[in-house]
Enzyme design. Structure first.
Site, PDB file in Angstrom:
ATOM      1  CB  THR A   1      -0.897  -0.007   1.247  1.00 37.07           C
ATOM      2  OG1 THR A   1      -1.676  -1.177   1.219  1.00 37.07           O
ATOM      3  CG2 THR A   1      -1.792   1.198   1.279  1.00 37.07           C
TER       4      THR A   1
ATOM      5  CB  SER B   1      -3.913  20.717  -9.487  1.00 39.36           C
ATOM      6  OG  SER B   1      -4.600  20.184 -10.600  1.00 39.36           O
TER       7      SER B   1
ATOM      8  CD  GLU C   1      -5.860  11.899   2.327  1.00 34.67           C
ATOM      9  OE1 GLU C   1      -5.109  12.291   1.424  1.00 34.67           O
ATOM     10  OE2 GLU C   1      -6.971  11.404   2.123  1.00 34.67           O
TER      11      GLU C   1
ATOM     12  CG  ASN D   1      -9.732  12.795   0.684  1.00 34.50           C
ATOM     13  OD1 ASN D   1      -8.876  12.741  -0.177  1.00 34.50           O
ATOM     14  ND2 ASN D   1      -9.581  12.298   1.896  1.00 34.50           N
TER      15      ASN D   1
END
Lengths: 409, 409
Positions: free
Chosen positions: B194, B409, B281, B404
């Site tokens: 991973t 970008s 995250e 998320n």
């Protein structure tokens, strides 16, 4: 408990017909410290047939186990739904609570306990207090009958709006009505039935055919939705057919009107399933994931669920971000046959990738516009075969976190 | 890019030894519009052995496909890591970018392109610009060598801290060192390797045994972590053994020191895997899920992952809510053998449920205290057999949604 109505909720509760042979009542059992009714009682005329599908969880609630046993007999006289306490993972105490409820109802209406169906929803691990259940039942039996909206509201937990739908069919020249109520907004994943759903029809339908029709409808509806990939211990969908419409009883798919009835039942289940997604915890988008070109329908279904359950796909949609790379990722992790260089992806009507790479001169403008809608469609073509499937889900937002990092008590 | 350092990060970057035969350099390729280095180049002495494990995704990046082919030969002279662009799902353009990079490096150091390994990480679906890669490589080759911290920082994307770890072993009387760097904080699910991880050792190890040792270490480390159940298209862990330590080359598990080397490699992989979870995250809690009493180790592993991937379990921990009913739910949905009335659950050292129901006189106080810690342990005993497994994950917070719903970008 979230109190703000989902932005995806229908404008109003629908107009629904009464169903002959069905009487609804609600009461305050006080399963939680709240100021609302939380016990729903439906009594059903004699000779009501019943069918059901229940959770695939290996740790089902005693209510689910009770319903599975009672379903074998195929007949029902009453349904009790408790909200605020799932009574799951409560051992002997939980089983006794179910036995107490079914015995009390059977005594009151003069039937066998196995004619009484029970479902409970809410926190796991706290035995349902039998004294509150008995007092609630007594209050319900002495209450005036109520309408669908009151019943649909009384079975709710974290739901933000009462959910019901309607369908009808003509069976042997006789119009029959079907009404369903449903609850669920979290712990929603489609491993058979999902959440609690109750369907009532005045059609005369033999239990065996009702079961077949419900199983088929479920496969195309409740088994095609997911909110958070989590499967409840209590998932139950029951369908009750009172026969009050007076049609010649349906006993097989070859009977006159059987197709129409099955189609109406499937339509109703799909409406109810969509309502559950529209009340997904924290949902701001209703997402349709349509997969085609897979090696089989089952493979397409698993790929569609992999996309619909991906936190990264769901957060991208929440952010109105056309991050189709995350769809590639979710296809790739599904473990199903896929060939990267044949894979095509669209958002709404706009193709974004074809045969393994972005389309030439890809213009994100129409995709960005589509993602601003409350309803978003993700289309995937595997390019391998004829397998296809559609599933429905919602996005993953701060609302989901807020609801679930606090819910309980 | 999140800029706030994870609250679970170590206090400081570790002190790490140089590894003989490994030279690190970094440069600015400018794959994204950012003011940082994003290309890492490691050159390796001749006769360096290499092993690797890669993603199980059915849609892997061309880098992953390149590494798989090159691994068959078992030797390496260089590694290039690009950050900011995964180059995945880019068709012919993506393959050409990999060929351009490997050819350029091979030309510069005088080796075969198959001796050059490449990994890229970042957004999916945008071909890696070959002109930027070539200019970045030229800049790297003319740059001064750098240390581990610079290299570990240069491979990051949404990571909030640079991750590295160290282990050592004595092999045939000779001390050998192992250093690993790793990146990853989202799209983390354990279906083989991973994220990106690179391990360098001065031990002399033949490629075949290095591969066996890495596969085994991976099974107990990177394959036991999950952040969001999403599996990257680019997951790659490579281990390079330069032989600079001068030990007699390890060629099988029976060799003197092979056990010590394998144990050090496993320890290093576990440290690196934990660092990835610590940078999950939005993570605010490091969660250990320990399952025992399952029918087999594989079954225990799947049940542990079902718990670790459950959004409802992860949000409950985020909310410091001892909602153990959600653990029951996650066990139930795993699809593995489980008997509700034999199931026991603990949080930290406190038993909360035993044999299918809450323990008598359950006192939530010590559990609530445990849940306030940054490190939380969930223990499950199925009561069925000897199967056991441990996996590591983090909680699901508003931070995950914030990162998320916006990233790209």
């Amino acid at each position: 408990m979230s109190s703000q109505r989902s932005p995806l909720a229908p404008q109003a509760f629908p107009d629904l017909p009464a169903i002959g042979g069905v009487t609804l009542r609600i009461a305050r059992a006080g399963y939680k410290d709240w100021d609302r009714c939380d016990l729903t009682l439906a009594t059903l005329s004699p000779d009501t047939a019943v069918a059901g599908v229940t959770t695939q969880s290996r740790c089902p609630s005693p209510e689910v186990e009770w319903c599975r046993k009672a379903l074998v007999l195929g007949q029902a006289r009453a349904l009790v739904v408790n909200a605020g306490n799932a009574n799951a993972f409560t051992g002997r105490h939980g089983r006794e609570a179910v036995e107490t409820i079914t015995a009390a109802v059977a005594r009151e209406i003069g039937c066998a306990p196995s004619d009484v169906f029970v479902a409970s929803t809410g926190v796991i691990g706290v035995p349902l207090p039998t004294d509150k259940a008995e007092a609630g039942l007594a209050a319900a039996f002495s209450a005036d009958p109520c309408g669908w909206e009151e019943a649909a509201a009384t079975i709710m937990t974290t739901d933000t709006f009462a959910k019901a739908a309607h369908a009808s069919a003509v069976v042997g020249g006789q119009r029959v009505e079907l009404v369903g109520i449903v609850k669920g907004s979290g712990m929603i994943a489609p491993d058979m039935a999902t959440m609690l759903g109750f369907i009532f029809t005045d059609a005369a339908v033999e239990a065996e055919f009702l079961q077949a029709a419900l199983r088929s409808a479920n496969a195309e509806s409740f088994s095609c939705i997911t909110v958070d990939s989590d499967t409840s211990t209590s998932d139950t969908v029951l369908a009750f057919a009172t026969g009050a419409a007076g049609n010649r009883p349906l006993s097989s798919e070859d009977d006159d009107g059987a197709d129409a009835f099955a189609a109406a039942l499937a339509d109703l289940c799909r409406q109810l399933a969509h309502l559950v997604v529209r009340d997904g915890e924290g949902a701001s988008k209703f997402i349709t994931v349509a997969v085609e070109g897979a090696e089989s329908d089952a493979s397409a279904h698993r790929i569609a669920l992999s996309i619909a359950n991906s936190p990264l796909v769901k957060t991208a949609i929440a952010g109105e971000d056309a991050n189709w790379g995350r769809v590639v990722m979710a296809v790739g992790k599904a473990g199903e046959p896929a060939e990267r260089d044949r894979l095509s992806i669209r958002f709404g009507a706009t193709q974004v990738a074809r045969d393994g790479l972005a389309v030439p001169d890809y213009d994100e403008t129409p995709v960005a516009a589509h993602l601003k809608d409350a309803e978003v469609e993700i289309g995937v073509d595997l390019g391998l075969g004829d397998g296809r499937a559609t599933v429905w889900t919602c996005d993953l937002t701060h609302g989901y976190i807020a609801i679930n990092a606090d819910y309980r008590s």
